[in-house]
Design a protein around this motif. Structure first.
Motif, short mmCIF file in Angstrom:
data_model
loop_
_atom_site.label_atom_id
_atom_site.label_comp_id
_atom_site.label_asym_id
_atom_site.label_seq_id
_atom_site.Cartn_x
_atom_site.Cartn_y
_atom_site.Cartn_z
N THR A 1 -88.07 -50.55 4.30
CA THR A 1 -88.61 -50.39 5.20
C THR A 1 -88.45 -51.92 6.50
O THR A 1 -88.68 -52.52 5.60
CB THR A 1 -90.79 -50.60 5.62
N LEU A 2 -88.15 -51.60 7.71
CA LEU A 2 -87.30 -52.83 8.58
C LEU A 2 -88.36 -52.32 10.40
O LEU A 2 -88.02 -52.88 10.88
CB LEU A 2 -85.82 -52.03 9.17
N PHE A 3 -89.31 -51.85 10.09
CA PHE A 3 -90.24 -51.40 11.10
C PHE A 3 -90.29 -53.33 11.85
O PHE A 3 -90.84 -54.43 11.03
CB PHE A 3 -91.73 -51.70 10.68
N GLU A 4 -89.93 -53.15 13.16
CA GLU A 4 -90.25 -54.58 14.12
C GLU A 4 -89.05 -56.03 13.09
O GLU A 4 -89.26 -57.09 13.43
CB GLU A 4 -91.97 -54.92 14.66
N ALA A 5 -88.61 -55.49 12.29
CA ALA A 5 -87.29 -56.12 11.85
C ALA A 5 -86.45 -57.09 13.32
O ALA A 5 -85.99 -56.23 14.17
CB ALA A 5 -86.71 -56.15 10.79
N ASP A 6 -86.85 -57.94 12.72
CA ASP A 6 -85.32 -59.45 14.12
C ASP A 6 -83.89 -59.33 13.56
O ASP A 6 -83.30 -59.75 12.60
CB ASP A 6 -85.78 -60.08 14.31
N LEU A 7 -82.80 -57.49 13.45
CA LEU A 7 -81.42 -58.04 12.88
C LEU A 7 -80.32 -57.84 14.51
O LEU A 7 -80.03 -57.53 14.41
CB LEU A 7 -81.40 -56.50 12.95
N ARG A 8 -80.83 -58.81 14.76
CA ARG A 8 -80.19 -59.73 16.38
C ARG A 8 -79.24 -60.81 15.51
O ARG A 8 -79.43 -60.93 14.85
CB ARG A 8 -81.00 -60.34 17.96
N GLY A 9 -77.76 -60.54 15.33
CA GLY A 9 -76.95 -61.14 15.32
C GLY A 9 -76.10 -60.39 13.69
O GLY A 9 -75.84 -61.32 13.37
N ALA A 10 -76.81 -59.69 12.98
CA ALA A 10 -76.87 -59.01 11.81
C ALA A 10 -75.94 -58.43 11.50
O ALA A 10 -75.42 -57.81 12.00
CB ALA A 10 -78.16 -58.86 11.36
N ASP A 11 -75.29 -58.44 10.30
CA ASP A 11 -73.83 -57.87 10.15
C ASP A 11 -74.74 -57.03 9.14
O ASP A 11 -74.73 -57.17 7.58
CB ASP A 11 -73.12 -58.78 9.55
N LEU A 12 -74.86 -55.22 9.31
CA LEU A 12 -74.59 -54.59 8.49
C LEU A 12 -74.03 -53.81 8.27
O LEU A 12 -73.91 -52.73 7.57
CB LEU A 12 -75.34 -53.54 8.92
N ALA A 13 -72.38 -54.33 8.56
CA ALA A 13 -71.02 -53.32 7.52
C ALA A 13 -71.98 -52.43 6.68
O ALA A 13 -71.59 -53.31 5.55
CB ALA A 13 -69.61 -54.37 8.03
N HIS A 14 -71.12 -51.81 6.31
CA HIS A 14 -70.59 -51.11 4.70
C HIS A 14 -72.28 -51.07 4.33
O HIS A 14 -72.75 -50.98 3.26
CB HIS A 14 -69.95 -52.07 4.08
N ALA A 15 -73.56 -51.44 4.91
CA ALA A 15 -74.45 -51.61 4.38
C ALA A 15 -75.12 -49.80 4.33
O ALA A 15 -75.02 -48.97 5.18
CB ALA A 15 -75.69 -52.26 4.76
N GLU A 16 -75.88 -49.91 2.60
CA GLU A 16 -76.59 -48.13 2.90
C GLU A 16 -78.30 -47.97 3.35
O GLU A 16 -78.44 -48.99 2.78
CB GLU A 16 -76.50 -48.08 0.87
N LEU A 17 -78.04 -47.62 4.40
CA LEU A 17 -79.03 -47.50 5.46
C LEU A 17 -79.86 -45.93 5.25
O LEU A 17 -80.42 -45.86 5.77
CB LEU A 17 -78.64 -47.02 6.41
#
Length: 150
Positions: A128-144
């Motif tokens: 659960t990423l509800f209202e998570a601040d992901l600014r500038g986060a690197d999600l390359a190849h992350a399982e979503l």
């Protein structure tokens, strides 16, 4: 007889102290390793982490599955391949954390600060990423798969 007892005491006491120190060094090693901040590979599922500052901690390959880390400060922590399955990280500060390859299956990251976090290859299935601040986060190849973003 007194001389004999005194001689025994002079030999036995230092040997007992040395044996205790060696025993603590071998058996109670974690007492001296100061975990945190050095917790690489540690199983912390039953640890009492209340009032522990985990900012910048070395938690590589550590198991924190199922823990309640709501609101914890993990700023800049190294969580490389850490297990955080079903961990409560609501409102946690994970800014600039290194979460590459971390197992976050079913973790609650609602309102978590993940700014500039490295989440490359992280497993976030059913997280659960509800209202998570992901600014500038690197999600390359992350399982979503099945991530809750609402």
């Amino acid at each position: 007889m007194r001389e004999f007892l005194r001689l025994i005491a002079l030999l036995v006491v230092p040997l007992a102290v040395i044996a205790t120190m060696v025993g603590l060094a071998l058996y109670g090693r974690s007492v001296f390793l100061s975990c945190p901040p050095h917790c690489k590979g540690a199983d912390l599922r039953t640890a009492n982490l209340r009032q522990v500052n985990l900012a910048g901690a070395d938690l590589r390959e550590a198991n924190l599955s199922g823990l309640n880390l709501e609101g914890f400060n993990l700023h800049g922590a190294d969580l490389f391949f850490a297990e955080l399955k079903r961990t409560n990280l609501r409102g946690a500060n994970l800014s600039e954390a290194y979460l590459r390859g971390a197992w976050l299956l079913g973790a609650d990251l609602s309102r978590a600060d993940l700014r500039q976090a490295d989440l490359r290859g992280a497993r976030l299935r059913e997280a659960t990423l509800f209202e998570a601040d992901l600014r500038g986060a690197d999600l390359a190849h992350a399982e979503l798969a099945r991530v809750n973003l609402r």
